[in-house]
Design a protein around this motif. Sequence first.
Motif, PDB file in Angstrom:
ATOM      1  N   ARG A 251      -0.909  -3.145  -5.621  1.00 32.41           N
ATOM      2  CA  ARG A 251      -1.119  -3.672  -4.265  1.00 32.41           C
ATOM      3  C   ARG A 251      -1.283  -2.570  -3.213  1.00 32.41           C
ATOM      4  NH1 ARG A 251      -0.082  -8.529  -2.506  1.00 32.41           N
ATOM      5  NH2 ARG A 251       0.891  -7.749  -0.599  1.00 32.41           N
ATOM      6  N   ASP A 252      -0.327  -1.628  -3.213  1.00 33.96           N
ATOM      7  CA  ASP A 252      -0.274  -0.684  -2.097  1.00 33.96           C
ATOM      8  C   ASP A 252      -1.144   0.549  -2.324  1.00 33.96           C
ATOM      9  OD1 ASP A 252       1.544  -2.461  -1.121  1.00 33.96           O
ATOM     10  OD2 ASP A 252       3.310  -1.198  -1.416  1.00 33.96           O
TER      11      ASP A 252
ATOM     12  N   ARG B  33      10.122   5.384  -9.809  1.00 36.25           N
ATOM     13  CA  ARG B  33      10.679   4.024  -9.696  1.00 36.25           C
ATOM     14  C   ARG B  33       9.669   3.001  -9.165  1.00 36.25           C
ATOM     15  NH1 ARG B  33      14.808   4.346  -4.517  1.00 36.25           N
ATOM     16  NH2 ARG B  33      13.593   5.785  -3.240  1.00 36.25           N
ATOM     17  N   THR B  34       8.459   3.433  -8.866  1.00 38.69           N
ATOM     18  CA  THR B  34       7.476   2.497  -8.310  1.00 38.69           C
ATOM     19  C   THR B  34       7.103   1.424  -9.340  1.00 38.69           C
ATOM     20  OG1 THR B  34       6.589   4.234  -6.931  1.00 38.69           O
ATOM     21  CG2 THR B  34       5.188   2.302  -7.260  1.00 38.69           C
TER      22      THR B  34
ATOM     23  N   GLU C  42       6.126   7.683  -7.320  1.00 36.41           N
ATOM     24  CA  GLU C  42       7.529   7.940  -7.648  1.00 36.41           C
ATOM     25  C   GLU C  42       7.820   7.230  -8.962  1.00 36.41           C
ATOM     26  OE1 GLU C  42      11.127   7.501  -5.063  1.00 36.41           O
ATOM     27  OE2 GLU C  42       9.627   6.965  -3.579  1.00 36.41           O
TER      28      GLU C  42
ATOM     29  N   ARG D 248      -4.778  -1.032  -3.682  1.00 39.64           N
ATOM     30  CA  ARG D 248      -5.164  -2.005  -2.651  1.00 39.64           C
ATOM     31  C   ARG D 248      -5.833  -3.238  -3.244  1.00 39.64           C
ATOM     32  NH1 ARG D 248      -2.693  -2.986   0.719  1.00 39.64           N
ATOM     33  NH2 ARG D 248      -4.015  -3.299   2.538  1.00 39.64           N
TER      34      ARG D 248
ATOM     35  N   TYR E 257       3.494  -2.868  -7.074  1.00 31.00           N
ATOM     36  CA  TYR E 257       3.275  -2.143  -5.817  1.00 31.00           C
ATOM     37  C   TYR E 257       2.204  -1.071  -5.983  1.00 31.00           C
ATOM     38  CZ  TYR E 257       7.206  -4.755  -4.002  1.00 31.00           C
ATOM     39  OH  TYR E 257       8.029  -5.782  -3.593  1.00 31.00           O
TER      40      TYR E 257
ATOM     41  N   ASP F  83      10.377 -10.730  -6.760  1.00 31.95           N
ATOM     42  CA  ASP F  83      10.826  -9.395  -7.185  1.00 31.95           C
ATOM     43  C   ASP F  83      11.901  -9.409  -8.274  1.00 31.95           C
ATOM     44  OD1 ASP F  83      13.276  -9.608  -5.477  1.00 31.95           O
ATOM     45  OD2 ASP F  83      11.898  -9.293  -3.807  1.00 31.95           O
TER      46      ASP F  83
END
Lengths: 807, 159
Positions: free
Chosen positions: B23-24, B15-16, B13, B27, B20, B36
């Motif tokens: 990390r997400d 806005r990511t 997205e 990984r 993140y 934040d």
Amino acid sequence: VILVPDTEFVGRLEDRRLLTGKGHFVDDMIVDKMAYMGFVRSPYAHATVRSIDLSKLKTHDSCIASLTGEDLTKENLAPVSQNPWPPQKRAIRYQLAVGKVRFVGEPVVAILSKDKNALEDLIEEVKVEYEPLPTVTTLEESKQGKAILYQDWKDNLSMSSEIKQGDVDGTISRATYVINFKEGIGRQESAPIEPHGVLVSYDEEKGSFEVHAAVQSVHGLQGNLSSELRIPKEKIHVITLDVGGGFGSKGAQSYPEPVVACLFARKTGLSIKWTATRTEDLEEAASGRDEYCDLTLACDSNGKIVALRAMVECDAGVGGTQNHMSGLSLATMLGPYGIPNRDLRVAVYVTNKMPLGPVRGAGAPEGCFFIERAMDVMARKIGLDPMEFRRRNLLQGSDKDSEDYGALFDILINASGYEDLLRWKQDLLSKFRRQESNVIGGVGISVRGLIGSPFGQGSGASGATSRQASSWRRDGVSAGESSQTSGQQRSTGAWTRNTRDNEASQELSFMSESAKITVRKGGKVIVYTGSSPHGQGEETTFAQLTSEELHVPPENVTVVWGDTALIPRGIGTFGSRSGATGGSAVVDAARKLNAKILQIASESLGVVPSSIILSDGISVCNSTEPYKVLLTLDELLQKMGINEISAESVFTLQGMSYSSGVHLCVLTLDVDLCSVKIAKYLVVEDPGRVINKTIVDGQLEGGVVHGIGGSLFERVEYDKAGKLLTTNFASYAIPTALDTPDITIIHSDHPSSISLDGSKGVGESGTIASYGAVMNALNDALRQINDRSQCNIAPALPSLIHATLTS
Amino acid sequence: MVVNGELREGAVEPRTLLVYFIRDILRLTGTHVGCDTGHCGACTVLMNGKAVKSCLVLAVRARNRSIATVEGLAKGEKLHPIQEAFSKNHGLQCGFCTPGLLMSSLFLLQRIPDPTEEEIRRAIAGNICRCTGYVNVVKSIQAAAEAMQLERQTNSERV
């Protein structure tokens, strides 16, 4: 006095994974069927919740579920757990607000989202209608009863306590020197850099939860969840992985979020993840201090203290959790000084702020600061050097383990070049007076004294209480024991957890810890500890202790912690207790294991146990030199037809084992900018027997900087309406590398006779004495400009320094 | 984008945040989120060789750029001299802020191989550590600077 030489430090066993990005923190986990939990929190300090409109949530595909306080009332939940110690009035608080909100940041609605980004959108879609109530945001407002926070209370007083001895009023009226002034430490955060977080899954078949959490005590969380969810603790498996600091805030007190995550997990069958934002952490995770003292100290004509009167008031925020650390302040306030007559009182009031809880030192920094600041004020009044005045009043021969403070002062004087410092100060002042500079210098000392029992009767392990009570380190000072205490609950339970149905808490007290050691084929040793390290290096130090006892290389030892399935009983890591209690349990288990192996081996070999010893990597040897290996561990295990041998310990300290020390702070004050720069900081410490000097010094250094933060920078601020102003790390200023000095630590080590490993608790020691050292140094500078005015409220922000200079 | 020398792709997205994405989606969980809001520095990575706080960078801004994270520091089992120095000087306790500190240290030592204590403290002023009090962090970076200089010297002598 033994000065410990620098031994070579080769790094810790935990370092490699943390340095390579392979640490395992709870927020690192992503599992199948995972959903993200978030909260709508109160923007009001005190308000009635009129209505909650969740209708817009339904228009979002990402929304899975939501919960309100009303929903929770149908769930057969117990309110948020409140610790029975220290005794305080019961305040009912639910995990999500029911009817009323009482502080900004209190959770009102919980939302479950499929998607992390969408969670914030969902939170904005909830409309809550509030009707604001009068707010109580200061001690004055709380005392006046501007509003009463809890309907079943007649006022806002949550607890009061006192320690009395002798004729205080009469002694003060007859004394030669008397000082009276007000002092205090503002509200300070624990602020670990890793925010709070959990990941919860539910096994419907077994009816059990698996909870991964960033906590200082897995058994504490297990106990809280068990009592709040009203299910047996066996159904709750709590695991903690690497934890990014705690400093008290991830310790004993109960937070709502893990319980709500469990409810969502049970309802949806999903794994529920919650990671606090920094703002959520600053709004809700327990902060500390916020204690203020009206102090009177009296001396005779020889400069000997004859009486102390101290009236402490604490602004505790909302009730309903474990939040009253003030008893420890009283227990700390006599320092290492002989004070024959004393009247120490504390009154704790609730306000519309986040709940107070233990923050590094948990009440002791306040008590230490109150007396240490007073020692300086009195020394100036008499016209004595502050060090000399303290020397005259040291308690003589109070405890065989405690350091001779006079000797600590001698070391401090030599190491700091105390006389040179006085000249340096004079030079700066001369330049300032000639208008060549706008900087003046200040030197301050502070003593981390002995501590009385803060826990009082009934707080120890069953059966151990009377012995503990007789061996507390301070003469008859026990805030719980010799005090009159108001409040509905008396100090009857274990310190550790609040639940009567939690067996672990009945067996283990604050002064206990568990350990189990297993040796396996090939000489692999596994240590299971009830302690829960999150930076303290126990993977290394407990491996060292085991290595010493069993004669195996530390690399062969693996330390396991933070898993209620592997370690059924334990307390955790907080309160400067893991080295002494956890370490003692490890040593005890290792010695039991040693004896057990020798017993088994002696039967197998047909010899008496005394003729053999363990050496050479758990091999059974002749006990006479030259040691001859009779049986290797593997041979023994094979012979017995077993794969491993274990021994366990639950060790309870029969008294307190805390370090003592003397701090010296040297700083400069820019008179124009009202800014402070710490030039030099020195600690002379007796941490008992040192297991690992580099790790001990690291604890002290970090502790000192936490205190420097609370002395000069860090203050939780609320506005008049109770809105939190310090919601991020810009407005809440934690010291950076630019604000902090090099710190010199000098050891004067005297092994503890109370702990089995000889160590004394050191995790909070650096923090406890630092407020006094910094504030005394600052006032030493200030009085050179304006000797009628003092700065006695920490933190000494530039605005406060300016006010002091110009008053 | 190129992450630690490897081409990595992912759809996000708009806005990511970069942190993140790292990390997400990639990984690589060594890069942490502590605040934040860009104040704590636990999320510090290098973007095109410069230290940035990855919680203040949109992932799409890192398109076609090179990113270095803590996972790329060690060469196999061999730790980077900065990692080695942090361990030997006890420059970490809980280890949560450490990845960010390591990346800020790398950025410093690439610019200034022989920094003064003041330069070191300035370079890590954007990284908050609550455990160590910075004393051993500063020592670690000083030791890393020496080790890296020695390494360069040895390498150039070999050439």
